[in-house]
Scaffold this motif. Sequence first.
Motif, mmCIF file in Angstrom:
data_model
loop_
_atom_site.group_PDB
_atom_site.id
_atom_site.type_symbol
_atom_site.label_atom_id
_atom_site.label_comp_id
_atom_site.label_asym_id
_atom_site.label_seq_id
_atom_site.Cartn_x
_atom_site.Cartn_y
_atom_site.Cartn_z
ATOM 1 N N SER A 277 0.453 -1.348 0.049
ATOM 2 C CA SER A 277 -0.090 -0.059 -0.022
ATOM 3 C C SER A 277 0.750 1.227 -0.343
ATOM 4 O O SER A 277 0.293 2.832 -0.052
ATOM 5 N N ALA A 278 2.462 0.701 -0.258
ATOM 6 C CA ALA A 278 3.005 2.078 -0.102
ATOM 7 C C ALA A 278 2.432 3.313 -1.202
ATOM 8 O O ALA A 278 2.742 4.147 -0.968
ATOM 9 N N ASN A 279 2.111 2.930 -2.227
ATOM 10 C CA ASN A 279 2.301 3.671 -3.583
ATOM 11 C C ASN A 279 0.729 4.387 -3.520
ATOM 12 O O ASN A 279 0.236 4.691 -4.579
ATOM 13 N N THR A 280 0.088 3.986 -2.765
ATOM 14 C CA THR A 280 -1.634 3.957 -2.874
ATOM 15 C C THR A 280 -2.477 5.626 -2.797
ATOM 16 O O THR A 280 -1.089 5.738 -1.746
ATOM 17 N N LYS A 281 -3.194 6.368 -2.596
ATOM 18 C CA LYS A 281 -4.121 7.087 -2.397
ATOM 19 C C LYS A 281 -3.896 7.925 -1.005
ATOM 20 O O LYS A 281 -3.804 8.820 -0.301
ATOM 21 N N ILE A 282 -4.064 5.798 -0.455
ATOM 22 C CA ILE A 282 -4.596 6.622 0.673
ATOM 23 C C ILE A 282 -3.710 5.755 1.891
ATOM 24 O O ILE A 282 -2.980 4.990 1.465
ATOM 25 N N ASN A 283 -3.306 5.868 3.111
ATOM 26 C CA ASN A 283 -3.552 5.374 4.224
ATOM 27 C C ASN A 283 -4.099 3.455 4.206
ATOM 28 O O ASN A 283 -5.157 3.681 4.248
ATOM 29 N N VAL A 284 -2.744 3.058 4.225
ATOM 30 C CA VAL A 284 -3.476 0.747 4.241
ATOM 31 C C VAL A 284 -3.003 0.458 5.053
ATOM 32 O O VAL A 284 -2.514 0.422 5.106
ATOM 33 N N HIS A 285 -3.875 0.411 7.114
ATOM 34 C CA HIS A 285 -3.131 -0.219 8.101
ATOM 35 C C HIS A 285 -3.770 -1.643 7.884
ATOM 36 O O HIS A 285 -4.847 -2.354 7.926
ATOM 37 N N PRO A 286 -2.913 -2.603 8.392
ATOM 38 C CA PRO A 286 -3.073 -4.048 8.217
ATOM 39 C C PRO A 286 -4.190 -4.035 9.858
ATOM 40 O O PRO A 286 -3.122 -3.263 10.991
ATOM 41 N N LEU A 287 -5.097 -5.142 9.801
ATOM 42 C CA LEU A 287 -5.443 -5.811 11.404
ATOM 43 C C LEU A 287 -4.543 -7.403 11.335
ATOM 44 O O LEU A 287 -4.315 -7.332 10.544
ATOM 45 N N GLY A 288 -3.948 -7.335 13.020
ATOM 46 C CA GLY A 288 -3.298 -8.665 13.586
ATOM 47 C C GLY A 288 -4.777 -9.504 13.542
ATOM 48 O O GLY A 288 -5.396 -8.920 14.073
ATOM 49 N N ALA A 289 -4.318 -10.325 13.185
ATOM 50 C CA ALA A 289 -5.153 -11.625 13.598
ATOM 51 C C ALA A 289 -4.404 -11.606 15.063
ATOM 52 O O ALA A 289 -3.692 -11.634 15.917
ATOM 53 N N VAL A 290 -5.478 -12.379 15.680
ATOM 54 C CA VAL A 290 -5.786 -12.735 17.894
ATOM 55 C C VAL A 290 -4.929 -13.899 17.739
ATOM 56 O O VAL A 290 -4.311 -13.859 18.142
ATOM 57 N N SER A 291 -5.384 -14.780 16.627
ATOM 58 C CA SER A 291 -5.337 -16.367 17.431
ATOM 59 C C SER A 291 -4.400 -17.162 15.843
ATOM 60 O O SER A 291 -4.312 -16.345 15.120
ATOM 61 N N LYS A 292 -3.014 -17.111 15.760
ATOM 62 C CA LYS A 292 -2.628 -18.132 14.672
ATOM 63 C C LYS A 292 -3.679 -18.348 13.629
ATOM 64 O O LYS A 292 -4.628 -19.456 13.934
ATOM 65 N N LYS A 293 -2.941 -18.412 12.517
ATOM 66 C CA LYS A 293 -4.641 -18.905 11.177
ATOM 67 C C LYS A 293 -6.234 -18.290 12.164
ATOM 68 O O LYS A 293 -6.614 -19.084 10.887
ATOM 69 N N ARG A 294 -6.186 -17.539 12.640
ATOM 70 C CA ARG A 294 -7.808 -17.268 12.951
ATOM 71 C C ARG A 294 -8.158 -17.938 13.090
ATOM 72 O O ARG A 294 -9.586 -18.234 12.959
ATOM 73 N N GLU A 295 -7.524 -19.287 14.116
ATOM 74 C CA GLU A 295 -8.376 -20.746 15.058
ATOM 75 C C GLU A 295 -9.038 -20.502 16.087
ATOM 76 O O GLU A 295 -9.596 -21.589 16.625
ATOM 77 N N GLY A 296 -8.401 -19.652 16.429
ATOM 78 C CA GLY A 296 -8.963 -19.446 17.839
ATOM 79 C C GLY A 296 -8.338 -20.335 18.868
ATOM 80 O O GLY A 296 -8.728 -20.562 20.214
#
Length: 419
Positions: free
Chosen positions: A113-132
């Motif tokens: 997203s470095a060259n996109t017109k706006i700022n894009v921020h990742p959300l990280g997963a709480v659990s590995k592979k979102r498996e809980g």
Amino acid sequence: MNIILQQVLIADSNSPYNGIRKDILIKDGVIAKIDDAITDESAQLFTSDDIIVSPGWIDIFSHACDPGYEYRETIASLAAAAAAGGFTQVFTLPDTNPVVDNKTQAEYVKQKSANTKINVHPLGAVSKKREGAALAEMYDMKQSGAMAFTDGLQPVQNAGLFLKALQYVKAFDGVVIQLPQDKSINASGLMNEGIVSTRMGLQGIPAIAEELLIARDIELLRYTQSRLHITGITTKKSVELIKAARAEGLNISCSVTPYHLFFCDEDLKNYDTNLKVNPPLRSKSDMMALREAVMNGDIDCIASHHLPQDWDSKTCEFEYAKPGMIGLQTAYSAVQTVLPQLTPLQIASLFSINAGKIFGLQTTIKEGEKASLTLFTKNEFVFAKEKNKSKSFNTPFFDVALKGIVVGVVSKGSLILNN
């Protein structure tokens, strides 16, 4: 490039110019001057009647589908749709392939997203592979640009794991975002459980599936004294639970989607798969309660829950359709249409100021501050299919007359206007 916004109405409770029409001069991406009349022959001049300017809008819950599902959306197309919808910052969900559960994947989003017109921020997963089952590398992801942590459409069901997550993020003042749905209560439901679902012969998801998880998470928050954001709330009782927790002094905030304010389960009578969403559209009384909560400030933010789906996933029987709709370009218009009494300052708070406070991205309209701005009006808007910037087309809003136009944004030193 220098930019002058002429005689724009400033909507920003943190600005000394709130509620006043002024010229704004932007130099190299910074607000250089705010005054009654500014001249600069080298500047790009923007002038238009009835323009309102607020701090740049922030969307905290969008699906970029990249990497892994680029046929539905890419980071580039998401950024284009977000800019057209008035957003200068967007948080992308970790439900990609591979999942954003480590610093390498968080860095991928930042680099892409470095060259996109706006700022894009990742959300990280709480659990590995979102498996809980086990905590993801939250600290490392935070260091690599993750704004907050969530398992997205797979909310954490394990109370012990969620407790650990809330405790873990305290080390760096992080925020956990939870979508409220207890998956053990009729997860195979297709819509809100009630009179309408019975009449339509569709399996329902009861409101208690949402309210129980919110009640549980509030207990865990009370124990940990951490920071929690509940997104996509849909019922009156959910609002009441969160309001009571906040009154108690807990650090809890919440957001609602534009479509839960605009539609209710009665709108599903024609089996429109574009209205199949998760959490589901609730009863009319719940919808009206959400609108009231937005008006009186009990809901902090509007979150688009932008979820692109391909043609095959929506053009099928309701039972087999995948949930979700695109929503970045219609978020403001949908909210302004159902709540026309919202003031420019309330719009600024719901779309920008409150999210900025919660997630540490606060921007304001003052001299010397970074220019991250959204320009909008209350005029009528029709979302034509050819104006869609997303790669997907799953929305019920095409060709619908709405109230509220996003004129453009100032982001990364550029003025980006909608055609």
